[in-house]
Structures are given as structure tokens and as C-alpha cells.
Scaffold this active site. Structure first.
Site: not given
Ligand SMILES: [Ca+2]
Length: 457
Positions: A145, A208, A227
Site C-alpha cells: 500500500h 486506502r 479495496g
């Protein structure tokens, strides 16, 4: 299974044609060829102001590719975090819109062996290499991420997406640069009119891991965002808005989400995908060369863990005001490979896709392909017709009709993974193909003058 090869010359021709694939999209035929086959995990593709194709690679290189020959030079090799397992490395790349007159190139990358940091730096192009690194922003990075897509805005500021770095607490924390979209001036300073004031880079929060960004019609900015287990999101970017993560996934449709959304003015996605399909690079396609794509957002898709389909390119049709998704169509899943990013040749309308192999996070092959509306191998095909296949779906034997130019030329059938299941030669205008024993599913039948899907029952 092979068809008999009656004319040796034509069979050689069939072999040479295997280097390319053709796709029929509406009335457009696209010819796909490998441009670079030894990329070290391509991440960002940029059509350069120098009319060369630039690519950032996760292992740390920036390569500058001749879009005609595929020859490239390495113009930078950074020492980045890359252990082959996670997601860090060299990621986003942005050229100044007046490049190369303005020689600046911005790069987002991760370094550090045990504690990963993410950096946004600006470099200068000296005609041979990228030099004079100046770090503008650094923030915590992680094995997962790290966001890192970059966009030049029409107000001469830069947007940078960041990920939550695996810590969901970051996204709703306005003291953290993670889980945000940041807005900065090209020199790294904070624009005075940023939504949270002149001391904060933050442009949006509650993100996110957005890893696609583009400017669409009417100056709208769109992102694609990963997601967790549900709700990959296609979002419209508005200054100061909260995108809800981790309290909201996708639309505000559960009671707790509705409370949170009302309190924090959460922006819902224009579209969401469950199970996750792993969204990535975006490009607004405006060229008339491919009318079927013109005016649509092209979205790279890696293919998620529970996603029944492999990586693909999705063409997103927007409403006239750009505020709604009105349709979507997927292409190129037949390769069975993860698609990371896309760039468009502004002259021809041809485009380039970065493939990241078959498995997370970057298994081989890592290939950059060109998709051209003209046939690069020079196979004469002035009229491109579909191959007619009956019945649909087929079982046992399929009747195939082709146009005259295809007779004697190559016949190639691929399955959904892109694997060749049969190759040979078109024997006549109408012929039968024995498909007894073929597993049920979708195949692609390709000849020199056209291609069609074959559904086997
Ligand atoms: Ca939801």
C-alpha cells in the site's frame, strides 16, 4: 493438434505471424506486438515530450524506449527496496508538460531495507540521464500500500496518491501523509489554497491505496483505488473530501457507514467492484483512431485473488457530465496477465500496456506491448472481417467461414490464458474444425483477415 501444412512458404508465414495478436473491437482491428520483453517489472508508462516512451520499473530503473524499435536506454537506476515479495520499489513517474524544454521528471519510490520509506523526488534530464535528485516529500512506506501515482493538474500543481502503508489508522489521521492524495507545487512547497490550509499537503483523505489517476473530461480528476476484500473503487476526486477508508468501503450502504458518511461528508465511488479485481493505471483516451475507446477512461486491471478473470483493460463509459459510470467493457483478458499501466501515443492513437506477469506481485513475464491500429508486420489486410463460426456455442465440430484473403494463411486458436491450443493454415473459404474433447470455454480464432471468439459448450 495441428492442421496439415500443405504449402511450406505459407506455413513459415504463419510462424512469423505468431509474434502478434489481433483483436477486433467494434469496427477497429488492433495488432498487438511485444515492444520490450525484458522489463524489470514495468510500473508507470509515460509518453514523453521527447516522443519516446518512458517506463519506471519496480526494481529501480527508468528506461527510455524507442516506440518504433523497442530499443531502450537506462536513464536512471535507483537503489530501491525490492525483495520480490511485496509492493515497494520505484513506482510513479511524471514529466513536466513542457518536457524536454523543462527537463524536470518527478519520481516516487521506496527505499530502506527494514524500515521502508517513500520519497517523492524531482530529477533533471540532461539528454542522457536523470540527474540532480532533489527530495521533495518523504513519508513512511511499507511492504504493501504505497500509492504513488502522480498527476500534473491544469493549475500547475501536482497530485500524488499515497497508500495507508498497511496501517488503517493512517487514512483518517490528518497528521499523517499516508492514505491520502497530496497536492504540492512543482518545487515541493505546499499550495496556499490547499483544502486543509497552507501547512498541509493533504488534498483528500480516507484513501486506502489509490494506484491510478487521470484527468478526464471537463477537468475532472479520477482515481482507481484498491479495496481490501471488497469494493475496489473508481472515484471522482474533490478537494478536501473524505473517501471513508477504513470506516466505509464502497458505497455508504450499511447503517454504520451511513452514520460515518453523514458526519464526514464521505464521497462515494462512481463504481465499485466486488470481489476486488485490483485496479491500477488510468488513461483518458481521446484519440479518434479507436472510436470504440474515444472519450472513455481506460483502466488497467491486475486481476484480484477471488476475481474469476485474469488481468484486463476496462474501458469505462462516463455520463456526459462525467459524474456517473454508464458502462464498462473488458479487453485483453485472453493474455491471462496482470495489466499495470497504459500510455497513449498522441499522434497515432496507438497505446502501450505494461504487463506484470501472471501472479502477484510481479512474476514474469514482464512485457510492454504496443497495440496498433495498423498492422506492424505488414500483413495485407485492407478489409478486416470477423471469422464466422457456427454453431454458437459449438460442440464436436465447428463450421468456420473466412474471407478470401485468409485462405492459405495462418489459423491460430488461443484459449483464455493466451495459450495457443491449435495452429495451422486456413484450407478454404469454408471448412470444419474438429473440437471434440476441447474443454468448455471461450477461445479466440485468428486468421490473417480477422478474428472471432469461439464458445465451446
Ligand atoms: Ca459499503
Amino acid at each position: 493438434m495441428k492442421l496439415p501444412c500443405l504449402l511450406p512458404l505459407l506455413c513459415l508465414f504463419a510462424l512469423s505471424a505468431q509474434a502478434q495478436d489481433t483483436f477486433t473491437i467494434g469496427n477497429t482491428t488492433l495488432y498487438a506486438t511485444d515492444l520490450v520483453t525484458d522489463s524489470q517489472i514495468p510500473w508507470e508508462l509515460v509518453w514523453g515530450g521527447d516522443d519516446m516512451l518512458w517506463c519506471s520499473e519496480r526494481k529501480g530503473r527508468v528506461i527510455r524506449i524507442d516506440p518504433v524499435t523497442g530499443d531502450y536506454t537506462t536513464v536512471l537506476d535507483l537503489n530501491v527496496t525490492f525483495n520480490g515479495q511485496g509492493e515497494p520499489g520505484l513506482l510513479g513517474m511524471l514529466q513536466h508538460p513542457n518536457f524536454p524544454e523543462d527537463p524536470r521528471v518527478w519520481l516516487a519510490y521506496c527505499d530502506g531495507q527494514f524500515s521502508v520509506s517513500e520519497h517523492l523526488s524531482v530529477f533533471e534530464w540532461n539528454g542522457t540521464e536523470l540527474v540532480n535528485e532533489q527530495e521533495l516529500i518523504s513519508l513512511p512506506g511499507a511492504q504493501i500500500h504505497n500509492g504513488s501515482r502522480l498527476l500534473w493538474m491544469s493549475d500547475n500543481t501536482i497530485l500524488m496518491t499515497t497508500g495507508d502503508a498497511g496501517d488503517t489508522g493512517n487514512s483518517q489521521d490528518l497528521e499523517s501523509l499516508n492514505g491520502k492524495i497530496l497536492r504540492l507545487n512543482p518545487d515541493g512547497s505546499i499550495p496556499e489554497d490547499n483544502p486543509f490550509g497552507p501547512d498541509s499537503y493533504i488534498y483528500t483523505w480516507g484513501n486506502r491505496n489509490p494506484q491510478g489517476i487521470c484527468e478526464g473530461p471537463d477537468g475532472n480528476i479520477y482515481t482507481s483505488e484498491h479495496g481490501q476484500n471488497s469494493d475496489d473503487e473508481f472515484n471522482l476526486v474533490e478537494a478536501g473530501r473524505n473517501y471513508g477508508w477504513p470506516d466505509v468501503q464502497g458505497a455508504c450502504n450499511s447503517p454504520s457507514e451511513q452514520n460515518f458518511c453523514a458526519e464526514w461528508n464521505v464521497m462515494e465511488p462512481l463504481e465499485a467492484w466486488t470481489p476486488c479485481i485490483a485496479l491500477n493505471g488510468l488513461e483518458y483516451y481521446t484519440h479518434e483512431a479507436i472510436p470504440e475507446f474515444q472519450g472513455k477512461i481506460l483502466m488497467s486491471v491486475l486481476g484480484g485473488f477471488n476475481d474469476p478473470f485474469p488481468g484486463r483493460l476496462i474501458a469505462i463509459e462516463l455520463s456526459e457530465d462525467g459524474m456517473e459510470v454508464e458502462g464498462q467493457e473488458a479487453f485483453f483478458a485472453s493474455y491471462g496477465q496482470r495489466i499495470r499501466d497504459i500510455a497513449v501515443n498522441p499522434y497515432s492513437g496507438n497505446f502501450y500496456l505494461a504487463f506484470n506477469g501472471t501472479q502477484y506481485p510481479g512474476a514474469p513475464p514482464n512485457i510492454i506491448k504496443e497495440f496498433s491500429t495498423s498492422d506492424p508486420a505488414g500483413i495485407p489486410s485492407p478489409v478486416v472481417e470477423p471469422v464466422l463460426l457456427r454453431p454458437i456455442p459449438a460442440q464436436g465440430v465447428v463450421d468456420i467461414s473466412v474471407t478470401e484473403g485468409a485462405v492459405g494463411g495462418p489459423l491460430v486458436v488461443r484459449d483464455m490464458t493466451g495459450r495457443i491450443v491449435m495452429e495451422g493454415q486456413v484450407p478454404s473459404l469454408r471448412f470444419q474444425l474438429d473440437i471434440e474433447g476441447w474443454s468448455a470455454g471461450r477461445y479466440n480464432v485468428w486468421t490473417a483477415t480477422g478474428a472471432s471468439a469461439l464458445l465451446v459448450h
